[in-house]
Enzyme design. Structure first.
Site, mmCIF file in Angstrom:
data_model
loop_
_atom_site.group_PDB
_atom_site.id
_atom_site.type_symbol
_atom_site.label_atom_id
_atom_site.label_comp_id
_atom_site.label_asym_id
_atom_site.label_seq_id
_atom_site.Cartn_x
_atom_site.Cartn_y
_atom_site.Cartn_z
ATOM 1 N N CYS A 12 30.927 -38.141 111.131
ATOM 2 C CA CYS A 12 31.973 -38.891 110.434
ATOM 3 C C CYS A 12 33.248 -38.050 110.497
ATOM 4 O O CYS A 12 33.286 -37.029 111.172
ATOM 5 C CB CYS A 12 31.581 -39.283 109.010
ATOM 6 S SG CYS A 12 31.544 -37.964 107.821
ATOM 7 N N CYS A 86 31.374 -43.602 110.582
ATOM 8 C CA CYS A 86 32.716 -43.960 110.120
ATOM 9 C C CYS A 86 33.596 -44.376 111.282
ATOM 10 O O CYS A 86 33.473 -43.852 112.393
ATOM 11 C CB CYS A 86 33.318 -42.836 109.285
ATOM 12 S SG CYS A 86 34.495 -41.744 110.029
ATOM 13 N N CYS A 93 36.211 -39.961 118.804
ATOM 14 C CA CYS A 93 35.288 -39.181 119.642
ATOM 15 C C CYS A 93 35.074 -39.882 120.974
ATOM 16 O O CYS A 93 35.313 -41.081 121.099
ATOM 17 C CB CYS A 93 33.981 -38.895 118.914
ATOM 18 S SG CYS A 93 32.839 -40.253 118.818
#
Length: 147
Positions: A12, A86, A93
């Site tokens: 997250c 999240c 990413c």
């Protein structure tokens, strides 16, 4: 470390609540099957105290866990599953994760950020309980149909 265990990284943004709760739940539910880690794209300095309280309520202590930076894992280790909890972390990413055994094992399970809750302590804790319960449900469903 048992090299036969599948490695799961839970990600997250702050690594102070949702991913920490998920890490602890997966260890609690199936720790014998997995090496579980968590990290954040922008890790906080400490675990959120409401996350600690919400998990303590169900007998899981996360008070000794600490936020970790994604850079400890990204491209550094081989993992079998990446679970992103999240939207902020999902957006920041890589879509193709270096070191992920199978890119189909990049799972996106968005959970509302309980740290954004406003109001009284009771209302804030309620948001953490909601996130905790949602994470547990997602993990139990995943475990029922996966390794």
């Amino acid at each position: 470390m048992d090299t036969r265990k599948l490695k799961v990284l839970i990600l997250c943004s702050g690594n102070s609540a949702r991913s920490q709760m998920a890490e602890a739940f997966l260890r609690h539910l199936a720790g014998d099957r997995f090496k579980v880690m968590s990290a954040g794209t922008e890790p906080a300095s400490t675990i959120n105290p409401y996350a600690i309280e919400a998990m303590n309520e169900i007998g899981i202590d996360i008070s000794t866990q600490c936020p970790k930076d994604l850079s400890l894992y990204l491209g550094q280790i081989f993992i079998n599953y990446l679970i992103i909890v999240c939207s902020k972390a999902n957006d920041s990413c890589p879509r193709v994760w270096p070191g992920l055994a199978n890119q189909n094992n990049r799972l996106y399970w968005p959970v509302d950020d309980p740290a954004e809750a406003t109001g009284s302590d009771k209302e804030k804790l309620a948001a953490f309980r909601k996130a905790r319960n949602e994470i547990k449900e997602k993990l139990e469903a995943w475990l029922a149909t996966n390794p």
